[in-house]
Design an enzyme around this catalytic site. Structure first.
Site, PDB file in Angstrom:
ATOM      1  N   ARG A   1       0.861  -1.193   0.000  1.00 34.87           N
ATOM      2  CA  ARG A   1       0.000   0.000   0.000  1.00 34.87           C
ATOM      3  C   ARG A   1       0.890   1.234   0.000  1.00 34.87           C
ATOM      4  NH1 ARG A   1      -5.343   1.541   3.464  1.00 34.87           N
ATOM      5  NH2 ARG A   1      -6.082  -0.095   2.092  1.00 34.87           N
TER       6      ARG A   1
ATOM      7  N   HIS B   1      -7.311   0.297  -6.431  1.00 36.90           N
ATOM      8  CA  HIS B   1      -7.552  -0.488  -5.215  1.00 36.90           C
ATOM      9  C   HIS B   1      -8.178  -1.825  -5.651  1.00 36.90           C
ATOM     10  CE1 HIS B   1      -7.776  -1.415  -1.119  1.00 36.90           C
ATOM     11  NE2 HIS B   1      -8.665  -0.544  -0.673  1.00 36.90           N
TER      12      HIS B   1
ATOM     13  N   GLN C   1      -9.893  -4.312  -3.204  1.00 34.64           N
ATOM     14  CA  GLN C   1     -11.210  -3.822  -2.775  1.00 34.64           C
ATOM     15  C   GLN C   1     -12.266  -4.189  -3.825  1.00 34.64           C
ATOM     16  OE1 GLN C   1     -12.164  -1.836   0.141  1.00 34.64           O
ATOM     17  NE2 GLN C   1     -14.120  -2.553  -0.648  1.00 34.64           N
TER      18      GLN C   1
ATOM     19  N   ASP D   1     -17.586   6.109  -1.346  1.00 31.45           N
ATOM     20  CA  ASP D   1     -16.270   6.180  -0.694  1.00 31.45           C
ATOM     21  C   ASP D   1     -16.220   7.548  -0.017  1.00 31.45           C
ATOM     22  OD1 ASP D   1     -13.619   5.888   0.076  1.00 31.45           O
ATOM     23  OD2 ASP D   1     -12.783   5.867  -1.959  1.00 31.45           O
TER      24      ASP D   1
ATOM     25  N   CYS E   1     -16.609   1.099   0.739  1.00 36.53           N
ATOM     26  CA  CYS E   1     -15.341   0.393   0.985  1.00 36.53           C
ATOM     27  C   CYS E   1     -14.901   0.527   2.443  1.00 36.53           C
ATOM     28  CB  CYS E   1     -14.268   0.913   0.041  1.00 36.53           C
ATOM     29  SG  CYS E   1     -14.023   2.690   0.147  1.00 36.53           S
TER      30      CYS E   1
ATOM     31  N   ARG F   1     -13.197  -8.764   2.150  1.00 36.90           N
ATOM     32  CA  ARG F   1     -11.816  -8.333   1.905  1.00 36.90           C
ATOM     33  C   ARG F   1     -10.842  -9.457   2.260  1.00 36.90           C
ATOM     34  NH1 ARG F   1     -10.239  -3.333   1.674  1.00 36.90           N
ATOM     35  NH2 ARG F   1      -8.617  -4.402   0.528  1.00 36.90           N
TER      36      ARG F   1
HETATM   37  N1   CP Z   1     -11.316  -0.296   2.471  1.00 35.86           N
HETATM   38  C1   CP Z   1     -10.041  -0.227   2.890  1.00 35.86           C
HETATM   39  O1   CP Z   1      -9.101  -0.352   2.113  1.00 35.86           O
HETATM   40  O2   CP Z   1      -9.905   0.016   4.218  1.00 35.86           O
HETATM   41  P1   CP Z   1      -8.529   0.232   5.010  1.00 35.86           P
HETATM   42  O3   CP Z   1      -7.993   1.582   4.557  1.00 35.86           O
HETATM   43  O4   CP Z   1      -8.906   0.207   6.448  1.00 35.86           O
HETATM   44  O5   CP Z   1      -7.594  -0.860   4.609  1.00 35.86           O
HETATM   45  N1  NVA Z   2     -10.222   6.383  -1.669  1.00 37.44           N
HETATM   46  C1  NVA Z   2      -9.856   6.045  -0.306  1.00 37.44           C
HETATM   47  C2  NVA Z   2     -10.057   4.602  -0.065  1.00 37.44           C
HETATM   48  C3  NVA Z   2      -9.820   4.156   1.350  1.00 37.44           C
HETATM   49  C4  NVA Z   2     -10.043   2.679   1.511  1.00 37.44           C
HETATM   50  C5  NVA Z   2      -8.408   6.447  -0.049  1.00 37.44           C
HETATM   51  O1  NVA Z   2      -7.561   6.243  -0.934  1.00 37.44           O
HETATM   52  O2  NVA Z   2      -8.131   6.978   1.023  1.00 37.44           O
END
Ligand code: CP
Ligand code: NVA
Length: 319
Positions: A108, A135, A138, A224, A265, A305
């Site tokens: 990430r 993502h 997700q 989101d 999400c 997930r």
């Molecule tokens: N939806 C998601 O990616 O959540 P986190 O940021 O908690 O991993």
């Molecule tokens: N679009 C959001 C998703 C979080 C799971 C971000 O990137 O922060």
């Protein structure tokens, strides 16, 4: 012939076929059943997984760690202070070290450059656990949740409401273009994907700011947060752009279907239980009545997930 994902990374899902995505979803559904029956197939016994996270996470990080443990692997979380990409060591060097020690890397981060360098230089499968543009893990859980509800993804209409250019929206757009559902992005023009990207998706993605067009007959409404990690400075502008795009019971009713579900999400701003929402109550993207209501499937989605992360790792590392 069943596709073989052994050794494959998951960067954006652009290079995956429909059959490969179906295999990931089938494997996830099967893993969920096995877990519920109390089976422990241990398909990753003896493996070591690096969970390299440069941004905060609850779900994704936990999904990879729990999925790895369920299958007998050891997962190690490495944060920005542990892997100082480009600060004290080049990305290429860190990639080669991680590849010598680990069998797979969940990553990430921010731009795609670090992810792509890990894919290129580590020599092991790398799974995108969220970058600025994508993502994909997700989107896999989202598709599994939709399939659980409607039996198929084919010809479903899904309405994504909010920042249409973010990682979650883009990964859903890629998923739609592969899997035969339509993603309708309900957002102001400033927050839609660029025209050239929309062009790539053809009829699979519809960009509109008209709620009637976006919502008619939609099987799911998807949210989101309005401001993604790393773009906190945009908050005031986003509130002014998106204040008319909050998901309310009235918006849900505008689909005209009585079986429309609500997806998010997560994390979500829906009540005043967070410091953020108390400081910025106008930045809440959904009414509590919808988030907590009978149409909401957000916690099934969150559980999925883990099952999808498991499928991705098991298929890449060959059970
Ligand atoms: N939806 C998601 O990616 O959540 P986190 O940021 O908690 O991993
Ligand atoms: N679009 C959001 C998703 C979080 C799971 C971000 O990137 O922060």
């Amino acid at each position: 012939m069943t596709p073989d994902l052994k050794g494959r990374s998951l960067s954006s899902m652009r290079n995956h076929t429909r059959a490969e995505i179906e295999l990931m979803l089938d494997t996830a559904a099967d893993a969920r059943e096995r877990k519920r029956r109390g089976e422990r197939p241990l398909r990753l016994a003896g493996r070591n997984i690096a969970v390299v996270f440069l941004k905060p996470s609850s779900r994704t990080r936990a999904a990879f760690v729990v999925a790895a443990a369920d299958e007998g692997a050891h997962a190690e979380v490495l944060r920005a202070e542990d892997v100082r990409f480009g600060v004290k060591e080049s990305v290429k060097d860190i990639a080669r070290v991680l590849g010598r020690l680990y069998d797979g890397i969940a990553f990430r981060g921010f731009g795609e450059d670090v992810l792509e360098a890990l894919v290129e230089h580590s020599g092991v499968p790398v799974w995108n656990a969220l970058t600025e543009r994508y993502h994909p893990t997700q989107a896999l859980a989202d598709m599994l949740t939709l399939r659980d509800e409607f039996g198929t993804l084919e010809r479903l209409a899904i309405t994504y409401v909010g920042d249409g250019r973010n990682n979650v929206a883009r990964s859903l757009a890629i998923a739609a273009s592969k899997m035969g559902f339509q993603l309708r992005i309900l957002a102001p023009p400033e927050l839609q994907l660029p025209a050239e990207e929309l062009g790539e998706f053809g009829d699979a993605v519809l960009a509109t700011h008209d709620p009637e067009v976006a919502l008619h007959e939609s099987a799911a409404v998807y949210n989101d947060v309005w401001v993604s990690m790393g773009e906190e400075g945009e908050l005031e502008r986003r509130i002014s752009l998106l204040r008319d795009f909050k998901v309310t019971p009235e918006l849900m009713a505008a689909t005209g279907r009585d079986d429309t579900i609500y997806l998010h999400c997560l994390p979500a701003y829906h009540d005043l239980e967070t410091e953020f929402a108390r400081a910025h109550p106008d930045a809440r993207e959904v009414d509590d009545a919808v988030f907590e209501g009978p149409q909401s499937r957000v916690f099934d989605q969150a559980e999925n997930r883990m099952h999808t992360a498991k499928a991705v790792m098991v298929l890449s590392l060959g059970g």
